[in-house]
Motif scaffolding. Structure first.
Motif, PDB file in Angstrom:
ATOM      1  N   GLU A 167       0.747  -1.157   0.115  1.00  0.00           N
ATOM      2  CA  GLU A 167       0.031  -0.005  -0.143  1.00  0.00           C
ATOM      3  C   GLU A 167       1.104   1.311   0.108  1.00  0.00           C
ATOM      4  O   GLU A 167       0.560   2.200  -0.472  1.00  0.00           O
ATOM      5  CB  GLU A 167      -1.032   0.095   1.187  1.00  0.00           C
TER       6      GLU A 167
ATOM      7  N   LEU B 224      -2.896  -6.589  -5.233  1.00  0.00           N
ATOM      8  CA  LEU B 224      -4.056  -5.505  -4.904  1.00  0.00           C
ATOM      9  C   LEU B 224      -5.269  -5.754  -5.967  1.00  0.00           C
ATOM     10  O   LEU B 224      -5.146  -6.270  -7.017  1.00  0.00           O
ATOM     11  CB  LEU B 224      -3.464  -4.015  -4.630  1.00  0.00           C
ATOM     12  N   ASP B 225      -6.293  -5.043  -5.630  1.00  0.00           N
ATOM     13  CA  ASP B 225      -7.585  -5.246  -6.553  1.00  0.00           C
ATOM     14  C   ASP B 225      -7.549  -4.371  -7.772  1.00  0.00           C
ATOM     15  O   ASP B 225      -7.559  -3.051  -7.593  1.00  0.00           O
ATOM     16  CB  ASP B 225      -8.896  -4.960  -5.827  1.00  0.00           C
TER      17      ASP B 225
ATOM     18  N   GLN C  12       1.204  -3.365  -9.097  1.00  0.00           N
ATOM     19  CA  GLN C  12       0.586  -3.496  -7.881  1.00  0.00           C
ATOM     20  C   GLN C  12      -0.534  -4.127  -7.754  1.00  0.00           C
ATOM     21  O   GLN C  12      -0.935  -5.040  -6.820  1.00  0.00           O
ATOM     22  CB  GLN C  12       0.077  -1.873  -7.322  1.00  0.00           C
ATOM     23  N   GLY C  13      -1.397  -4.322  -8.837  1.00  0.00           N
ATOM     24  CA  GLY C  13      -2.610  -5.143  -9.019  1.00  0.00           C
ATOM     25  C   GLY C  13      -2.125  -6.758  -9.318  1.00  0.00           C
ATOM     26  O   GLY C  13      -2.166  -7.384  -8.363  1.00  0.00           O
TER      27      GLY C  13
END
Ligand code: TYD
Length: 212
Positions: A61, A108-109, A102-103
Motif C-alpha cells: 500500500e 491488490l484489486d 501493484q494489482g
C-alpha cells in the motif's frame, strides 16, 4: 496527443520512444518525452525511494500511494500543461503500470487501483497505449545486460530483483488489462528487431492519429 508506453523491464520501450519522437517531429508534431516514476521535481525524489533496493520493506500500500503521488504531480505539473499548449506527450509508463504491477503483480484489486488512478490523473487517460509484449526471460536478460553496460550492478532496482514468477504475472496482467481496454491499447511484438518494433509503433501511431 497523449501516448503511453507500457511493458515489462527490458522490453525496448526507451529506444522506440526516442525514434517515435524524431519521427513525429519530422511530421511537424511537437512532442515532449516524460516518464513515471520521476516525471516531475517531487517525482524524482519519489523515484529514488521507489527504486531503491534498500526499501524492500515498503508495504504494497505504501508503494501504491507513492506511485499515485508521483502520478498526480506529473499530470498536474507536466502532462496537462503540455497538452494545453498543443504539445504531444509521450510517457514511458503511466497509470496502467500501477494496475499491472501493484494489482496483477502484488495482488491488490485492479478495479480499486483503476479508481484510485482516475482520482490521481483527474480523468486524463491516454489516446493510445502501446504495450510492448515480451517473454519475461528475455526482458530480464536484456535489462541486466543494459545495467551492466551502464556500469550499475546487474540486478539494480527493486523490480528487476523480483522473481521470474512476479514478472510472468506482470506480463499476463498486461495482456488481460489490454484486452479489457482494447479501445486504447495496441500490442507490439517486442521480441522483433528494433527496426521491426519501431515499424509496428509507427504504424499504430499513424493509424490512430491519421498521420500520412
Ligand atoms: P524503470 O527503471 O523506469 O523501469 P523501466 O525502464 O522498465 O520502465 O523503473 C520503474 C519501475 O517501477 C518498473 O519496474 C515498474 C515499476 N512501476 C510500478 O510498479 N508501478 C507504477 O505505477 C509505475 C509507474 C512503475
Amino acid at each position: 496527443m497523449f501516448i503511453t508506453f507500457e511493458g515489462i523491464e527490458g522490453s525496448g520501450k526507451s529506444t522506440a520512444i526516442k525514434r517515435l519522437k524524431d519521427w513525429l517531429q519530422e511530421k511537424g508534431q511537437g512532442v515532449t518525452l516524460t516518464r513515471e516514476p520521476g516525471g516531475s521535481r517531487l517525482g524524482r525524489t519519489l523515484r529514488s525511494i521507489l527504486l531503491d533496493i534498500g526499501n524492500n520493506d515498503l508495504t504494497g500500500e505504501t508503494e501504491l500511494f507513492l506511485y499515485l503521488a508521483d502520478r498526480s504531480q506529473h499530470v498536474h505539473q507536466v502532462i496537462r500543461p503540455a497538452l494545453d499548449e498543443g504539445v504531444g506527450v509521450i510517457s514511458d509508463r503511466y497509470a496502467d503500470s500501477t494496475v499491472v504491477y501493484q494489482g496483477y503483480g502484488r495482488g491488490l484489486d485492479p478495479k480499486i487501483l483503476h479508481q484510485l488512478n482516475d482520482v490521481a490523473v483527474r480523468g486524463l487517460w491516454p489516446d493510445l497505449t502501446l504495450l510492448f509484449d515480451l517473454e519475461p526471460e528475455i526482458g530480464l536478460k536484456r535489462a541486466m545486460t543494459r545495467n551492466l553496460q551502464d556500469g550499475t550492478c546487474a540486478s539494480e532496482g527493486r523490480f528487476e530483483a523480483e522473481s521470474l514468477a512476479f514478472h510472468t504475472r506482470v506480463r499476463e496482467g498486461y495482456l488481460t488489462w489490454a484486452a479489457i481496454n482494447r479501445d486504447r491499447f495496441r500490442i507490439i511484438d517486442a521480441a522483433a528487431t528494433p527496426d521491426e518494433v519501431f515499424e509496428q509503433v509507427r504504424a499504430a501511431v499513424a493509424d490512430v492519429f491519421s498521420i500520412a
